[in-house]
Design a protein around this motif. Structure first.
Motif, PDB file in Angstrom:
ATOM      1  N   THR A 152     -26.671  36.762 -35.247  1.00  0.00           N
ATOM      2  CA  THR A 152     -26.812  38.087 -34.642  1.00  0.00           C
ATOM      3  C   THR A 152     -26.240  37.975 -33.237  1.00  0.00           C
ATOM      4  O   THR A 152     -26.876  37.411 -32.349  1.00  0.00           O
ATOM      5  CB  THR A 152     -28.280  38.536 -34.607  1.00  0.00           C
ATOM      6  N   THR A 154     -24.063  39.582 -29.844  1.00  0.00           N
ATOM      7  CA  THR A 154     -23.671  40.738 -29.047  1.00  0.00           C
ATOM      8  C   THR A 154     -22.548  40.314 -28.103  1.00  0.00           C
ATOM      9  O   THR A 154     -22.710  39.349 -27.337  1.00  0.00           O
ATOM     10  CB  THR A 154     -24.854  41.277 -28.234  1.00  0.00           C
ATOM     11  N   GLN A 193     -29.707  34.186 -32.569  1.00  0.00           N
ATOM     12  CA  GLN A 193     -29.437  35.330 -31.702  1.00  0.00           C
ATOM     13  C   GLN A 193     -28.675  34.855 -30.469  1.00  0.00           C
ATOM     14  O   GLN A 193     -29.148  33.996 -29.723  1.00  0.00           O
ATOM     15  CB  GLN A 193     -30.740  36.012 -31.308  1.00  0.00           C
ATOM     16  N   SER A 195     -26.448  36.343 -27.121  1.00  0.00           N
ATOM     17  CA  SER A 195     -26.111  37.540 -26.338  1.00  0.00           C
ATOM     18  C   SER A 195     -25.879  37.159 -24.884  1.00  0.00           C
ATOM     19  O   SER A 195     -26.469  36.198 -24.386  1.00  0.00           O
ATOM     20  CB  SER A 195     -27.242  38.579 -26.386  1.00  0.00           C
ATOM     21  N   ASP A 199     -27.794  41.640 -21.770  1.00  0.00           N
ATOM     22  CA  ASP A 199     -28.143  42.448 -22.941  1.00  0.00           C
ATOM     23  C   ASP A 199     -29.459  42.031 -23.591  1.00  0.00           C
ATOM     24  O   ASP A 199     -29.843  42.590 -24.613  1.00  0.00           O
ATOM     25  CB  ASP A 199     -27.029  42.352 -23.989  1.00  0.00           C
TER      26      ASP A 199
END
Length: 362
Positions: A152, A154, A193, A195, A199
């Protein structure tokens, strides 16, 4: 937003809940003495649980409780839930990596169980690899695939000319790439995750001094603040040197006065020339210089605190401190967190946090 009660009950049980190999076990729950769960920027959460390793069995025999390895054994899956026992929140999911037996003449035998989350897989094997014309997001997806996790991600889509992983573990390599670009990684459930720091906001929590917030130390420190970061490199495709600069205001939680604005009247201009990071294009030089400037700026105001046990406090949580002082009542980004439980003190949370801003004087 004001401080939120941790339970709707006046008295509630905050004893952590264990699930071993997907199952609840009354004996393990009853013999647990203490628990410590630590997480940090860059991933790899760790857990240590102490059990009384002595029990009476249904057949009347007494002896060591966990020697049959029916439950606690190397490689066992372990999950921990914390908060109000009636509605707990998962704070750890990982695999048992170490077992330690402690014996003395002052008490019963103890079994110490240590576990790490799935980032352990990424730190165990070193490799040499070259990544041509790939973004950090592309590399993170490859690492997630090797770990068996769902990526995941970003941002971080700008392509690098080349990145070299030389005798590094996947975890160390990915941490290095992300730190250069002001980003972070965490594992949550089955997800990797990734990012940019700007963010990330895993939760939002308000803590009030002398209420849920028990102890706090806050420092505003100009020692490592700069007014500008410069970074040199060489664009071999264009055949020319490049120099990136970073000095714009960082993004992040909080409000007030930036460290660089207080540094200038106190000590004057302070330009940091960085030589340990190599840039191969102008855009990369600017991005790396800005990332280092923001990293320094975010650490202007740093917090170390402890509070009532709160499973919502995790790395990436935005925590607002209230009734501390006019200058330090602000919102901070949690950079490290330790959840502790024992029979004497109950459930407590210790955390470190940072902000680029110092509030205005009273």
């Amino acid at each position: 937003m004001g401080e939120i009660n941790l339970s709707h009950l006046a008295f509630y049980s905050a004893r952590p809940t264990l699930r071993i190999a997907g199952q609840d076990d009354d004996m393990a729950a009853g013999l647990m003495q203490s628990l410590v769960m630590r997480e940090q920027e860059g991933g790899l959460s760790s857990l240590e649980i102490a059990f009384v390793n002595f029990t009476a069995r249904a057949d009347g025999q007494v002896g060591l409780a966990f020697e049959d390895e029916r439950l606690l054994k190397l490689g066992a899956a372990l999950k921990v839930y914390a908060g109000e026992a009636a509605a707990p929140t998962e704070i750890f999911s990982g695999t048992v990596s170490a077992l330690e037996l402690a014996l003395d003449s002052e008490g019963p035998p103890r079994l110490l169980v240590q576990a790490e989350d799935q980032a352990q897989q990424a730190r165990m094997t070193r490799r040499i690899a070259v990544y041509d014309n790939k973004s950090v997001a592309d590399i993170a997806r490859e690492v997630a695939g090797r770990m068996g996790l769902t990526p995941t991600i970003t941002g971080l889509s700008d392509t690098s000319v080349v990145e070299v992983q030389f005798n590094e573990s996947d975890l160390a390599f990915l941490r290095r790439l992300l730190a250069r670009r002001g980003a972070d990684l965490q594992i949550s459930g089955g997800e990797l995750q990734v990012s940019p720091r700007r963010d990330v906001q895993r939760n939002a929590v308000t803590l009030r001094m002398h209420s849920q917030l028990h102890k706090v130390r806050v420092v505003a420190d100009l020692a490592h603040q700069v007014t500008e970061v410069k970074l040199s490199g060489f664009d071999y495709a264009q055949g020319q040197a490049v120099e990136g600069t970073g000095s714009s205001a960082p993004v992040g939680p909080g409000s007030g006065r930036l460290g660089k604005d207080l540094l200038q009247p106190a000590f004057g201009e302070r330009v940091q020339q960085t030589s340990h990071r190599l840039a191969l294009t102008q855009s990369e030089a600017d991005a790396l210089a800005q990332a280092e400037f923001e990293q320094r700026a975010r650490r202007f105001v740093r917090v170390v605190a402890s509070c009532e046990g709160n499973p919502a406090l995790r790395v990436g949580t935005h925590v607002t401190l209230a009734d501390v002082s006019p200058r330090f009542d602000n919102t901070y980004y949690v950079t490290g967190c330790t959840h502790r439980y024992d029979a004497q003190r109950g459930f407590e949370t210790e955390f470190s946090a940072e902000s680029a801003y110092l509030g205005n004087p009273a």
